[in-house]
Design a protein around this motif. Structure first.
Motif, PDB file in Angstrom:
ATOM      1  N   ASN A  31      51.878  13.172  44.865  1.00 36.06           N
ATOM      2  CA  ASN A  31      52.280  13.731  43.589  1.00 36.06           C
ATOM      3  C   ASN A  31      51.949  15.220  43.546  1.00 36.06           C
ATOM      4  OD1 ASN A  31      53.125  11.191  42.487  1.00 36.06           O
ATOM      5  ND2 ASN A  31      50.964  10.670  42.220  1.00 36.06           N
ATOM      6  N   LYS A  32      52.254  15.855  42.438  1.00 42.05           N
ATOM      7  CA  LYS A  32      51.974  17.273  42.273  1.00 42.05           C
ATOM      8  C   LYS A  32      50.479  17.554  42.425  1.00 42.05           C
ATOM      9  CE  LYS A  32      52.809  21.114  39.070  1.00 42.05           C
ATOM     10  NZ  LYS A  32      53.367  21.503  37.747  1.00 42.05           N
ATOM     11  N   ASN A  33      50.157  18.605  43.171  1.00 44.60           N
ATOM     12  CA  ASN A  33      48.781  19.068  43.407  1.00 44.60           C
ATOM     13  C   ASN A  33      47.956  18.114  44.271  1.00 44.60           C
ATOM     14  OD1 ASN A  33      48.944  21.535  41.957  1.00 44.60           O
ATOM     15  ND2 ASN A  33      48.694  20.405  40.033  1.00 44.60           N
ATOM     16  N   GLU A  79      53.821  19.277  45.577  1.00 48.11           N
ATOM     17  CA  GLU A  79      54.114  20.533  44.903  1.00 48.11           C
ATOM     18  C   GLU A  79      52.840  21.134  44.313  1.00 48.11           C
ATOM     19  OE1 GLU A  79      56.638  22.169  41.019  1.00 48.11           O
ATOM     20  OE2 GLU A  79      56.861  20.085  41.709  1.00 48.11           O
ATOM     21  N   GLY A  80      52.620  22.407  44.564  1.00 49.40           N
ATOM     22  CA  GLY A  80      51.458  23.100  44.021  1.00 49.40           C
ATOM     23  C   GLY A  80      50.251  23.094  44.926  1.00 49.40           C
ATOM     24  N   ALA A  81      50.341  22.435  46.077  1.00 45.74           N
ATOM     25  CA  ALA A  81      49.196  22.385  46.998  1.00 45.74           C
ATOM     26  C   ALA A  81      49.598  22.726  48.429  1.00 45.74           C
ATOM     27  CB  ALA A  81      48.549  21.005  46.948  1.00 45.74           C
ATOM     28  N   ASP A  86      46.978  22.422  56.752  1.00 49.06           N
ATOM     29  CA  ASP A  86      46.211  22.843  57.938  1.00 49.06           C
ATOM     30  C   ASP A  86      44.779  23.274  57.598  1.00 49.06           C
ATOM     31  OD1 ASP A  86      48.350  22.335  59.646  1.00 49.06           O
ATOM     32  OD2 ASP A  86      49.138  24.373  59.452  1.00 49.06           O
ATOM     33  N   SER A  87      44.383  23.177  56.337  1.00 51.57           N
ATOM     34  CA  SER A  87      43.015  23.543  55.962  1.00 51.57           C
ATOM     35  C   SER A  87      42.034  22.429  56.321  1.00 51.57           C
ATOM     36  CB  SER A  87      42.916  23.804  54.449  1.00 51.57           C
ATOM     37  OG  SER A  87      43.690  24.911  54.066  1.00 51.57           O
ATOM     38  N   LYS A  88      40.851  22.823  56.790  1.00 50.69           N
ATOM     39  CA  LYS A  88      39.753  21.879  56.972  1.00 50.69           C
ATOM     40  C   LYS A  88      39.088  21.686  55.607  1.00 50.69           C
ATOM     41  CE  LYS A  88      37.042  22.724  60.503  1.00 50.69           C
ATOM     42  NZ  LYS A  88      36.227  23.474  61.489  1.00 50.69           N
ATOM     43  N   VAL A  89      38.815  20.432  55.242  1.00 55.14           N
ATOM     44  CA  VAL A  89      38.269  20.159  53.916  1.00 55.14           C
ATOM     45  C   VAL A  89      37.176  19.091  53.975  1.00 55.14           C
ATOM     46  CG1 VAL A  89      40.392  20.786  52.690  1.00 55.14           C
ATOM     47  CG2 VAL A  89      40.027  18.407  53.424  1.00 55.14           C
ATOM     48  N   GLU A 103      42.110   6.096  57.777  1.00 56.20           N
ATOM     49  CA  GLU A 103      42.644   7.156  58.638  1.00 56.20           C
ATOM     50  C   GLU A 103      43.145   8.342  57.827  1.00 56.20           C
ATOM     51  OE1 GLU A 103      44.673   6.227  62.687  1.00 56.20           O
ATOM     52  OE2 GLU A 103      45.368   4.712  61.255  1.00 56.20           O
ATOM     53  N   TYR A 104      43.699   8.060  56.648  1.00 53.64           N
ATOM     54  CA  TYR A 104      44.244   9.108  55.783  1.00 53.64           C
ATOM     55  C   TYR A 104      43.834   8.824  54.344  1.00 53.64           C
ATOM     56  CZ  TYR A 104      47.328   9.883  59.810  1.00 53.64           C
ATOM     57  OH  TYR A 104      47.811  10.117  61.069  1.00 53.64           O
ATOM     58  N   VAL A 105      43.616   9.881  53.576  1.00 54.19           N
ATOM     59  CA  VAL A 105      43.337   9.727  52.150  1.00 54.19           C
ATOM     60  C   VAL A 105      44.152  10.760  51.372  1.00 54.19           C
ATOM     61  CG1 VAL A 105      40.994   8.857  52.475  1.00 54.19           C
ATOM     62  CG2 VAL A 105      41.356  11.304  52.165  1.00 54.19           C
ATOM     63  N   VAL A 106      44.382  10.449  50.103  1.00 57.98           N
ATOM     64  CA  VAL A 106      45.053  11.377  49.196  1.00 57.98           C
ATOM     65  C   VAL A 106      44.018  11.903  48.201  1.00 57.98           C
ATOM     66  CG1 VAL A 106      46.762  11.597  47.359  1.00 57.98           C
ATOM     67  CG2 VAL A 106      47.281  10.258  49.403  1.00 57.98           C
ATOM     68  N   SER A 107      44.067  13.199  47.942  1.00 60.59           N
ATOM     69  CA  SER A 107      43.130  13.789  46.988  1.00 60.59           C
ATOM     70  C   SER A 107      43.817  14.881  46.184  1.00 60.59           C
ATOM     71  CB  SER A 107      41.923  14.390  47.725  1.00 60.59           C
ATOM     72  OG  SER A 107      41.073  15.085  46.833  1.00 60.59           O
ATOM     73  N   ASP A 108      43.399  15.019  44.936  1.00 58.18           N
ATOM     74  CA  ASP A 108      43.821  16.161  44.139  1.00 58.18           C
ATOM     75  C   ASP A 108      43.145  17.418  44.691  1.00 58.18           C
ATOM     76  OD1 ASP A 108      43.419  18.157  41.755  1.00 58.18           O
ATOM     77  OD2 ASP A 108      44.984  16.779  41.077  1.00 58.18           O
ATOM     78  N   ARG A 109      43.845  18.508  44.712  1.00 57.09           N
ATOM     79  CA  ARG A 109      43.304  19.729  45.309  1.00 57.09           C
ATOM     80  C   ARG A 109      42.014  20.193  44.627  1.00 57.09           C
ATOM     81  NH1 ARG A 109      46.930  24.578  45.660  1.00 57.09           N
ATOM     82  NH2 ARG A 109      44.934  25.529  46.192  1.00 57.09           N
ATOM     83  N   LYS A 110      41.850  19.876  43.336  1.00 57.47           N
ATOM     84  CA  LYS A 110      40.658  20.312  42.607  1.00 57.47           C
ATOM     85  C   LYS A 110      39.399  19.566  43.031  1.00 57.47           C
ATOM     86  CE  LYS A 110      42.993  21.936  38.416  1.00 57.47           C
ATOM     87  NZ  LYS A 110      43.087  21.791  36.944  1.00 57.47           N
TER      88      LYS A 110
END
Length: 336
Positions: A31-33, A79-81, A86-89, A103-110
């Protein structure tokens, strides 16, 4: 993608760990962000152990994916992120349909901590919770202008960061531990005041030391009777801050007259709320300061090793039997 799944909550932690299984599922839509993170590693924390037994404050619908933090690389974004690709987080997630043991997760950028490229990714897997919890708690000490604090569960990683940060801030620390060998270890590491909670004179020693150092702030990760003893031992105008409940028991034994006549209070600390209340620029400043300390090696999370998805049960049981040796990292494919 592959993920670790908990089919049911078990009071017995060994049975809970043995019940874990690996499942495959489709990659989630963004989703967005939101960003999609390919997970490098995720630790097993005390909160994860409590979650597996159904005793944590977060209870997900079953079957559930455990894990609240980890590190990885952003490989896709909504959209918006897009700027984060390619950023390490390092990340901290509590959503019902998501967990870091995947293996994969979804996160809000905030909810991400964007990392310097020099940051070690194993250390980054344990970066989003403990160091920031320690810093958030010590912010309370700075606001109260306390020059001495008390903490229990002092053999743990949050407590270790608190000692390091408190030393930098010239704040004295009274450490409380359960085992004699932990007393010796902390003293060898330079801790000045270490008390054994099973000592018959524990309460007397704590009250005397709290008065001497004017320790009017305590960080409680345990709850139960120990939290009450600490609260009662502190001088007037003191505050007990609860940030964990390792005993799984409610705080008890509080002297109610201290609440009424000595202006003592009990409060709580919740890491996500602490982050949400601060300005983004201030959080980024704190993040960069702490990353620099990790990159230089001055701060480190103790890590005992790693385990793969396929060996998750054996790896976690080994971890549970050797908690003092540090964190166990969970990786989809353990190459070590």
């Amino acid at each position: 993608m592959k993920k670790i799944v908990l089919p049911r909550y078990e009071k017995n932690i060994i049975r809970a760990v043995r019940s874990l299984r690996v499942e495959a599922c489709e990659l989630p839509e963004l989703n967005k962000n939101e960003v999609l993170i390919q997970v490098h590693a995720a630790p097993c924390n005390p909160s994860d152990i409590a979650f597996l037994t159904g005793e944590y404050n977060i209870v997900k619908p079953l079957p559930a994916v455990p894990g609240f933090e980890g590190s990885g690389v952003v490989i896709d974004a909504g959209e918006g992120a897009e700027d984060l690709i390619d950023s390490k987080v390092s990340f901290f997630i509590q959503e019902e349909d998501c967990g870091s043991w995947s293996e994969y997760v979804v996160s809000d950028r905030k909810k991400l901590v964007v990392l310097d490229n020099a940051m070690d990714m194993d250390q980054a897997a344990c970066f989003a919770i403990n160091p920031f919890t320690a810093r958030g708690l010590l912010d309370i000490a700075l606001l109260r202008e306390n020059r001495a604090i008390i903490q229990n569960a002092a053999g743990g990683q949050v407590a270790a960061f608190i000692r390091q940060m408190a030393s930098d801030m010239e704040i004295e620390v009274i450490d409380i531990v359960r085992k004699e060998r932990t007393v010796e270890r902390l003293q060898n590491e330079g801790a000045r005041y270490v008390l054994l909670e099973s000592d018959p004179q524990f309460e007397e020693k704590l009250e005397k030391l709290a008065k001497k150092l004017d320790a009017r702030l305590a960080f409680d990760a345990v709850g139960g009777e120990l939290a009450g003893k600490i609260f009662n031992a502190m001088p007037a105008d003191a505050e007990l801050v609860a940030y964990g409940g390792l005993s799984t028991k409610p705080i008890s034994g509080i002297h109610s007259m201290d609440l009424i006549f000595k202006d003592k209070i009990i409060s709580g600390f919740n890491l996500p709320e602490w982050r949400e209340q601060m300005e983004d620029d201030y959080f980024e400043q704190i993040s960069q300061e702490m990353q620099s300390l990790f990159i230089s090696g001055e701060y480190q999370t103790k890590i005992q090793g790693s385990t793969s998805f396929e060996k998750i049960s054996d790896g976690l049981i080994h971890c549970l039997r050797n908690l003092s040796k540090g964190k166990m990292l969970i990786k989809a494919f353990d190459k070590e």
